[in-house]
Motif scaffolding. Structure first.
Motif, PDB file in Angstrom:
ATOM      1  N   VAL A   1       0.841  -1.208   0.000  1.00  0.00           N
ATOM      2  CA  VAL A   1       0.000   0.000   0.000  1.00  0.00           C
ATOM      3  C   VAL A   1       0.872   1.253   0.000  1.00  0.00           C
ATOM      4  O   VAL A   1       0.625   2.205  -0.761  1.00  0.00           O
ATOM      5  N   VAL A   2       1.905   1.255   0.834  1.00  0.00           N
ATOM      6  CA  VAL A   2       2.834   2.391   0.875  1.00  0.00           C
ATOM      7  C   VAL A   2       3.460   2.614  -0.501  1.00  0.00           C
ATOM      8  O   VAL A   2       3.557   3.753  -0.988  1.00  0.00           O
ATOM      9  N   SER A   3       3.860   1.546  -1.156  1.00  0.00           N
ATOM     10  CA  SER A   3       4.520   1.658  -2.459  1.00  0.00           C
ATOM     11  C   SER A   3       3.582   2.193  -3.526  1.00  0.00           C
ATOM     12  O   SER A   3       3.986   2.996  -4.385  1.00  0.00           O
ATOM     13  N   LEU A   4       2.327   1.758  -3.496  1.00  0.00           N
ATOM     14  CA  LEU A   4       1.351   2.271  -4.453  1.00  0.00           C
ATOM     15  C   LEU A   4       1.171   3.776  -4.282  1.00  0.00           C
ATOM     16  O   LEU A   4       1.074   4.527  -5.270  1.00  0.00           O
ATOM     17  N   VAL A   5       1.119   4.227  -3.041  1.00  0.00           N
ATOM     18  CA  VAL A   5       1.018   5.664  -2.779  1.00  0.00           C
ATOM     19  C   VAL A   5       2.250   6.389  -3.304  1.00  0.00           C
ATOM     20  O   VAL A   5       2.145   7.437  -3.961  1.00  0.00           O
ATOM     21  N   GLN A   6       3.422   5.868  -3.050  1.00  0.00           N
ATOM     22  CA  GLN A   6       4.663   6.537  -3.448  1.00  0.00           C
ATOM     23  C   GLN A   6       4.766   6.716  -4.953  1.00  0.00           C
ATOM     24  O   GLN A   6       5.304   7.722  -5.423  1.00  0.00           O
ATOM     25  N   VAL A   7       4.245   5.767  -5.719  1.00  0.00           N
ATOM     26  CA  VAL A   7       4.370   5.850  -7.172  1.00  0.00           C
ATOM     27  C   VAL A   7       3.174   6.556  -7.804  1.00  0.00           C
ATOM     28  O   VAL A   7       3.344   7.427  -8.668  1.00  0.00           O
ATOM     29  N   PHE A   8       1.964   6.215  -7.377  1.00  0.00           N
ATOM     30  CA  PHE A   8       0.782   6.689  -8.082  1.00  0.00           C
ATOM     31  C   PHE A   8       0.155   7.944  -7.476  1.00  0.00           C
ATOM     32  O   PHE A   8      -0.431   8.747  -8.205  1.00  0.00           O
ATOM     33  N   ILE A   9       0.241   8.130  -6.155  1.00  0.00           N
ATOM     34  CA  ILE A   9      -0.279   9.352  -5.526  1.00  0.00           C
ATOM     35  C   ILE A   9       0.740   9.853  -4.498  1.00  0.00           C
ATOM     36  O   ILE A   9       0.485   9.852  -3.296  1.00  0.00           O
ATOM     37  N   PRO A  10       1.923  10.253  -4.973  1.00  0.00           N
ATOM     38  CA  PRO A  10       3.017  10.620  -4.051  1.00  0.00           C
ATOM     39  C   PRO A  10       2.683  11.786  -3.139  1.00  0.00           C
ATOM     40  O   PRO A  10       3.315  11.955  -2.091  1.00  0.00           O
ATOM     41  N   GLY A  11       1.699  12.587  -3.488  1.00  0.00           N
ATOM     42  CA  GLY A  11       1.339  13.713  -2.642  1.00  0.00           C
ATOM     43  C   GLY A  11       0.802  13.293  -1.291  1.00  0.00           C
ATOM     44  O   GLY A  11       0.805  14.092  -0.341  1.00  0.00           O
ATOM     45  N   LEU A  12       0.344  12.054  -1.166  1.00  0.00           N
ATOM     46  CA  LEU A  12      -0.180  11.573   0.115  1.00  0.00           C
ATOM     47  C   LEU A  12       0.922  11.116   1.066  1.00  0.00           C
ATOM     48  O   LEU A  12       0.655  10.876   2.245  1.00  0.00           O
ATOM     49  N   ALA A  13       2.139  10.974   0.562  1.00  0.00           N
ATOM     50  CA  ALA A  13       3.249  10.532   1.424  1.00  0.00           C
ATOM     51  C   ALA A  13       3.694  11.706   2.290  1.00  0.00           C
ATOM     52  O   ALA A  13       4.198  12.709   1.785  1.00  0.00           O
ATOM     53  N   ASP A  14       3.489  11.571   3.608  1.00  0.00           N
ATOM     54  CA  ASP A  14       3.779  12.675   4.515  1.00  0.00           C
ATOM     55  C   ASP A  14       5.162  12.581   5.161  1.00  0.00           C
ATOM     56  O   ASP A  14       5.595  13.505   5.845  1.00  0.00           O
ATOM     57  N   GLY A  15       5.846  11.449   4.984  1.00  0.00           N
ATOM     58  CA  GLY A  15       7.170  11.281   5.570  1.00  0.00           C
ATOM     59  C   GLY A  15       7.170  10.717   6.963  1.00  0.00           C
ATOM     60  O   GLY A  15       8.221  10.272   7.448  1.00  0.00           O
ATOM     61  N   ASP A  16       6.031  10.739   7.644  1.00  0.00           N
ATOM     62  CA  ASP A  16       5.947  10.210   9.009  1.00  0.00           C
ATOM     63  C   ASP A  16       5.212   8.869   9.064  1.00  0.00           C
ATOM     64  O   ASP A  16       5.640   7.950   9.749  1.00  0.00           O
ATOM     65  N   VAL A  17       4.085   8.772   8.348  1.00  0.00           N
ATOM     66  CA  VAL A  17       3.341   7.512   8.267  1.00  0.00           C
ATOM     67  C   VAL A  17       3.705   6.765   6.994  1.00  0.00           C
ATOM     68  O   VAL A  17       3.879   5.550   6.997  1.00  0.00           O
ATOM     69  N   ILE A  18       3.839   7.493   5.917  1.00  0.00           N
ATOM     70  CA  ILE A  18       4.265   6.932   4.633  1.00  0.00           C
ATOM     71  C   ILE A  18       5.511   7.695   4.195  1.00  0.00           C
ATOM     72  O   ILE A  18       5.477   8.920   4.017  1.00  0.00           O
ATOM     73  N   ALA A  19       6.607   6.980   4.036  1.00  0.00           N
ATOM     74  CA  ALA A  19       7.862   7.623   3.656  1.00  0.00           C
ATOM     75  C   ALA A  19       7.765   8.170   2.237  1.00  0.00           C
ATOM     76  O   ALA A  19       7.060   7.627   1.380  1.00  0.00           O
ATOM     77  N   ARG A  20       8.459   9.261   1.984  1.00  0.00           N
ATOM     78  CA  ARG A  20       8.523   9.828   0.629  1.00  0.00           C
ATOM     79  C   ARG A  20       9.610   9.122  -0.166  1.00  0.00           C
ATOM     80  O   ARG A  20      10.674   8.801   0.356  1.00  0.00           O
ATOM     81  N   SER A  21       9.321   8.897  -1.433  1.00  0.00           N
ATOM     82  CA  SER A  21      10.333   8.329  -2.325  1.00  0.00           C
ATOM     83  C   SER A  21      11.136   9.453  -2.954  1.00  0.00           C
ATOM     84  O   SER A  21      10.578  10.387  -3.523  1.00  0.00           O
ATOM     85  N   GLY A  22      12.446   9.352  -2.828  1.00  0.00           N
ATOM     86  CA  GLY A  22      13.313  10.356  -3.442  1.00  0.00           C
ATOM     87  C   GLY A  22      13.713   9.993  -4.851  1.00  0.00           C
ATOM     88  O   GLY A  22      14.559  10.666  -5.458  1.00  0.00           O
TER      89      GLY A  22
END
Length: 558
Positions: A130-151
């Motif tokens: 789930v985290v990976s799907l967010v990072q690739v498809f909706i990266p704006g939801l990655a807050d860095g605390d609950v879901i890490a941001r992909s650099g």
């Protein structure tokens, strides 16, 4: 679900899920959570394990015992900073304890423990999907605390923040899915679970993960103990890879977003920089064949030795387990460790060939070990507690003690488990003395005071030394700090400040030698520093503009 079952499951899962981190160590909290979690597991399983002495004689335990001595030998003999020695000893010691308790489990509890481990890995895998799907498809939801941001645009990194770590977790989750669905008769769920894991490997764009998918298919070919549906599902994983690739390619073409796997594989199947670092590591091994360069000193020795064709990235590891052990421990010590591990793997393989009620358990546990073993030939996952400790537990499940364990009472495991939990709590407090150096609050003390406090840290003083070496004026104090922190990681900024401190203290030859090493890395920080050498007419040229007149032995720079 018993508390003991939950203890193993949570110890395996939670460290893989934590996204919150604080500078400068991105995965420290994950590793502390792994050590504390397995410490709690030791407490919960202490009364279920009759003893440990017979297990200590196993080849895998003997290999870890040999490694356990290495960090503190380097502290005493090679001047490795004690903070690095303590940290490595704690992680390896925990791995040995986890291995021994798994080996000592009675037969009636081994399947229960294996299922707990697999549930932890599967839950960690599914949530990181789930985290990976967010990072690739909706990266704006990655807050860095609950879901890490992909650099890395177009690539998933999970909450572990590394694509290769995500791929290895997906391999473990796939193995866990096979074991659980077979044991629980949930076979209809396996194809979907495997597809989700394979799809996420493609999102990670990890070439190691693609090889791991081949291992899953090979498992389906050779393991006739699995159900027909499980074998077909495993054999279909390469097809799942192709379908996943096609789907993401179509999405990338339609949306205009980057497709990380395509650009990654365009670099080729291999990595020129990794091959170069292996070549350089072998040269260092040949120069130090008996005792090696010392545990934790590869980065130091490699960065400070002349290698004109070196990779321009700053490597703190050879990215290959046998090579790393050989260069740091020397051929005799490393050879003994690798021979013992090879013997242990052979025993695990022989055990997996036996056909009895524990066969599925042993084969799944062996697959967990083999997949991370493959990763260890191309990366260094076992230097992270959240991979090492589950791998040790799985290895222990494949290697029951040769002789019945004599009752020894649970006191040892209870004491050790309590020490691990307490030690992690102390390390958390200890680390905050470093955090305030790099991320101070508004009312924080002056930088010099924060650095001085951090230099008294038990486990992380080397991080404070980096701040001292690169922020204080060049001179004796900054020089001593540079020498200590260099055992952790040498980068362009440290080389530049270290060279300046050597020059200020009168060692012009050493200053020029370090500047020569900085030139080899062809780093923008160094290029900007050396730009003044091109304009010597307007100002006196710094001594580092001239090359060193000879080679300085890296040992003298400690």
């Amino acid at each position: 679900m018993t508390p003991a079952f939950a203890g193993i499951a949570l110890a395996a899962a939670l460290p893989m899920l934590l996204a919150f981190n604080q500078t400068p160590a991105a995965t420290l909290y994950n590793q502390l959570l792994a050590i504390a979690g397995w410490g709690a597991a030791l407490l919960l399983w202490a009364r279920h394990t009759p003893g440990w002495r017979a297990g200590l004689k196993s080849p895998a335990a003997s290999a870890l015992a040999l490694l356990l001595a290495a960090p503190m030998v380097s502290v005493v003999w090679r001047h490795l900073p004690a903070s690095l020695g303590f940290s490595a000893t704690a992680v390896i010691g925990t791995g040995l304890a986890v291995l021994l308790i798994a080996q000592g489990l009675p037969r009636e509890l081994r399947s229960h423990a294996a299922e707990a481990l697999c549930w932890g890995l599967l839950v960690a895998g599914l949530l990181n999907i789930v985290v990976s799907l967010v990072q690739v498809f909706i990266p704006g939801l990655a807050d860095g605390d609950v879901i890490a941001r992909s650099g890395i645009p177009g690539r998933a990194v999970s909450n572990l923040r590394q694509p290769n770590h995500l791929a290895s977790l997906m391999m473990w989750a796939a193995v866990a899915a096979v074991f659980i669905t077979e044991k629980r008769q949930w076979r209809q769920a396996l194809p979907a679970l495997l597809f989700a894991c394979v799809f996420t490997v493609v999102l990670s764009a990890s070439r190691t993960g693609f090889i791991g998918i081949g291992m899953l298919a090979l498992w389906g070919i050779i393991d006739r103990k699995l159900s027909r549906g499980a074998r077909l599902s495993l054999l279909a994983t390469p097809l799942m890879l192709g379908v996943s690739w096609l789907l993401i390619s179509l999405w990338s073409a339609e949306s205009g977003h980057a497709f990380g796997a395509a650009s990654r594989l365009s670099e080729g199947a291999g990595s020129p920089s990794r091959l170069a670092i292996l070549r350089d590591a072998w040269a260092l091994t040949l120069a130090n064949p008996i005792f090696g360069v010392g545990w934790g000193e590869f980065n130091f020795a490699w960065s400070l030795s002349p290698f004109p064709t070196r990779p321009i990235a700053f490597f703190d590891h050879t990215h290959n387990l046998p090579s790393q052990l050989a260069v740091e421990l020397g051929l005799p010590w490393a050879g003994a460790v690798l021979a013992l591990l090879g013997w242990a793997l052979w025993k695990a393989w022989r055990g997996a060939l036996r056909d009895d009620e524990d066969t599925p358990l042993r084969r799944a546990a062996l697959m967990i070990v083999l997949t991370i073993g493959l990763h260890s030939l191309l990366e260094y996952p076992l230097w992270y507690a959240y991979f090492l400790l589950p791998a040790c537990f799985a290895f222990g499940l494949t290697l029951p003690a040769d002789a019945p364990a004599r009752p020894a009472g649970p006191a040892l495991w209870e004491i050790l488990g309590g020490l691990l939990i307490t030690g992690c709590a102390f390390a958390l407090w200890d680390y905050h003395r470093i955090v305030v150096i790099y991320a101070p609050a508004e009312d924080a003390a002056p930088l010099g005071q924060r650095i001085a406090t951090g230099q008294h840290s038990v486990f992380f003083s080397h991080q404070a030394d980096y701040a001292a070496a690169t922020s204080q004026p060049p001179g004796p104090l900054a020089l001593e700090a540079a020498r200590r922190t260099a055992f952790n990681l040498i980068d362009a900024r440290l080389l530049m400040h270290w060279s300046q401190s050597l020059e200020k203290t009168g060692d012009t030859q050493g200053a020029r030698f370090l500047a020569d090493r900085l030139r080899e890395f062809r780093n923008p920080t160094g290029d900007n520093w050396f730009a003044s050498c091109e304009d010597a007419a307007s100002a006196p040229a710094m001594p580092q503009c001239q090359p060193a007149s000879g080679v300085v032995d890296w040992r003298t720079l400690r």
